[in-house]
Design an enzyme around this catalytic site. Sequence first.
Site, PDB file in Angstrom:
ATOM      1  N   TYR A  31      27.508  -6.884  86.727  1.00 45.77           N
ATOM      2  CA  TYR A  31      26.941  -6.979  88.068  1.00 45.77           C
ATOM      3  C   TYR A  31      27.765  -6.154  89.054  1.00 45.77           C
ATOM      4  CZ  TYR A  31      30.637 -10.150  89.705  1.00 45.77           C
ATOM      5  OH  TYR A  31      31.842 -10.680  90.077  1.00 45.77           O
ATOM      6  N   ARG A  50      31.279   2.275  88.521  1.00 51.32           N
ATOM      7  CA  ARG A  50      31.834   1.109  87.819  1.00 51.32           C
ATOM      8  C   ARG A  50      30.752   0.391  87.012  1.00 51.32           C
ATOM      9  NH1 ARG A  50      34.988  -3.223  91.292  1.00 51.32           N
ATOM     10  NH2 ARG A  50      32.859  -3.666  91.971  1.00 51.32           N
ATOM     11  N   ARG A 102      18.227 -16.113  68.825  1.00 49.02           N
ATOM     12  CA  ARG A 102      19.561 -15.974  69.397  1.00 49.02           C
ATOM     13  C   ARG A 102      20.559 -15.599  68.297  1.00 49.02           C
ATOM     14  NH1 ARG A 102      23.935 -19.261  69.289  1.00 49.02           N
ATOM     15  NH2 ARG A 102      25.346 -19.274  71.077  1.00 49.02           N
ATOM     16  N   HIS A 104      24.617 -13.675  67.884  1.00 46.99           N
ATOM     17  CA  HIS A 104      25.755 -13.091  68.586  1.00 46.99           C
ATOM     18  C   HIS A 104      25.660 -11.559  68.596  1.00 46.99           C
ATOM     19  CE1 HIS A 104      27.461 -17.087  68.464  1.00 46.99           C
ATOM     20  NE2 HIS A 104      28.580 -16.681  69.053  1.00 46.99           N
ATOM     21  N   LYS A 149      33.287  -5.792  84.899  1.00 43.47           N
ATOM     22  CA  LYS A 149      32.719  -6.707  85.906  1.00 43.47           C
ATOM     23  C   LYS A 149      31.518  -7.419  85.301  1.00 43.47           C
ATOM     24  CE  LYS A 149      31.685  -6.850  90.851  1.00 43.47           C
ATOM     25  NZ  LYS A 149      32.800  -7.642  91.378  1.00 43.47           N
ATOM     26  N   GLU A 181      45.344 -11.565  90.336  1.00 42.58           N
ATOM     27  CA  GLU A 181      44.192 -11.415  91.227  1.00 42.58           C
ATOM     28  C   GLU A 181      43.862 -12.746  91.867  1.00 42.58           C
ATOM     29  OE1 GLU A 181      41.283  -9.325  88.479  1.00 42.58           O
ATOM     30  OE2 GLU A 181      40.191  -9.097  90.353  1.00 42.58           O
ATOM     31  N   LEU A 205      40.266  -6.666  87.659  1.00 45.43           N
ATOM     32  CA  LEU A 205      39.138  -5.819  88.012  1.00 45.43           C
ATOM     33  C   LEU A 205      39.638  -4.801  89.034  1.00 45.43           C
ATOM     34  CD1 LEU A 205      35.972  -5.544  87.679  1.00 45.43           C
ATOM     35  CD2 LEU A 205      35.956  -6.375  90.032  1.00 45.43           C
TER      36      LEU A 205
END
Lengths: 282, 282
Positions: A31, A50, A102, A104, A149, A181, A205
């Site tokens: 995101y 990024r 589903r 992995h 991110k 951070e 980040l």
Amino acid sequence: MIIYLNGSFLEHTDATISPSDRGFLFGDGVYEVTRVIRGNFFMEEMHMGRLREGLDGLKINVHNSILKSIPDISRELLKKNDLLGGEASVYLQITRGAAWPRTHVFPEPEAEPTIFLSATAFKPHTTLHETGVDAIKIPDVRWTRCNLKTVNLLPNTLAKQQAKEAGVDSAVMVRDGVITESPNANIFCVKKGELYTFPATNYILNGITRRVVLEIAHTLSIPVHLIPVREDDLYDLDELFFSGTTTDIQPVNQVDGRAIGTGHPGPIVRQIQKAFTERLHS
Amino acid sequence: MIIYLNGSFLEHTDATISPSDRGFLFGDGVYEVTRVIRGNFFMEEMHMGRLREGLDGLKINVHNSILKSIPDISRELLKKNDLLGGEASVYLQITRGAAWPRTHVFPEPEAEPTIFLSATAFKPHTTLHETGVDAIKIPDVRWTRCNLKTVNLLPNTLAKQQAKEAGVDSAVMVRDGVITESPNANIFCVKKGELYTFPATNYILNGITRRVVLEIAHTLSIPVHLIPVREDDLYDLDELFFSGTTTDIQPVNQVDGRAIGTGHPGPIVRQIQKAFTERLHS
């Protein structure tokens, strides 16, 4: 509120994704949050850069034409929400898409990535910038690919919630005895007029606002050391501040109830705030 | 396929969640996968216990009446999908729910948690149990609250994908010089007829199958040491095997192309497989 989802603009209450979306099942996505001032995106190219790095890191393939259309989609979204006038923020999330069953491992054939954008009015935390904030010190329990991110954000949400329950605004996270951070911002330390911040490794980040602060420091001839500050040296610092897209530049007065420096915003953070605000509105 | 979502049974293609669901935005949720043999849930209470621990860990409040109804919902789901006859697995995910605007801190007022269940036919990996599998060794980059079974699963998916791209079935993860887990199973080491496995700390998920293996070892009078095995001692082991809900008991023949022990499933894993299969079908 109108949002954008996979090619369509629609009311956010009408927007739906599948529970088989890998964003929902695995947090398998990235995101970005971008600031917008009167229709102007702040550091847009750097955010897009990024984003591409994050997609590459997770090996999520998004067609280049789609990536290139994101700035236009973002502007259209602002327009539809009547946000071209004041301040706003645009949230963008891309996941590996919906796939069943589903597993992995990445789905084969590849799923169509899910692309979601929303835009909201943004009110800068002006009072907090002026007064500074208090924080608690907590262990940095995140994974060791913090440079990506991603929406695997549980440690961040839990840390912010812990800070809130402690009656403060945020947290200073510590890994292996050094300051890394905050849960949603980078940290800068000031000692004898010089800046110290964690280097851009896999343990933090590399914030866009962090990069702007480094540029500003260079312009203002403030020496910068890209080395971690030890937890033990926290209370010997003269100043401490957070930097982030929605945080801007936020002085930290106290950590765990003990003053950093004078316990009030110091001269270096004020210089950087001033230069940052000018740049944000330029 | 019929799934269950927030009170309703519906076709999975009709099931939708909001992009503002915190499962999608933050991976803010927990999950369980339970094995079902001819309608009988294996170790159901233990799965439900771990679910409650996870919800407590994340401070997601789900009304007790809802939690108590999950076994009934699971059985109804199996029935609706005609899965009461053979083998099946039930996937259950609970997130903190949908909330707007997006904030790291928990929404106030609390959101209604999202409850999602699906059931699918399950085919045990019988051939792999017989032949054993190969694995690669990779760094364990996960956060340090691995005891919580959350959907922040990116490190696990990336590790499984890396193994697949290396042409093997899974991975042996190493943190701080010791063997921790595979991306979706626990790891047991065998040396001179005795078992070694990572203790149930915050660095591993305390698997339900792991707990069953420990009980079986006790019954079979196989000594167990709950201490981590050093990466450096990997190739001095006699046997290595994975344990997990969908993995069952899976011997590991090679890691990074080098044999563990004889390079074939050994006598201890065979004893445990036999006892485990009996228990699974009892």
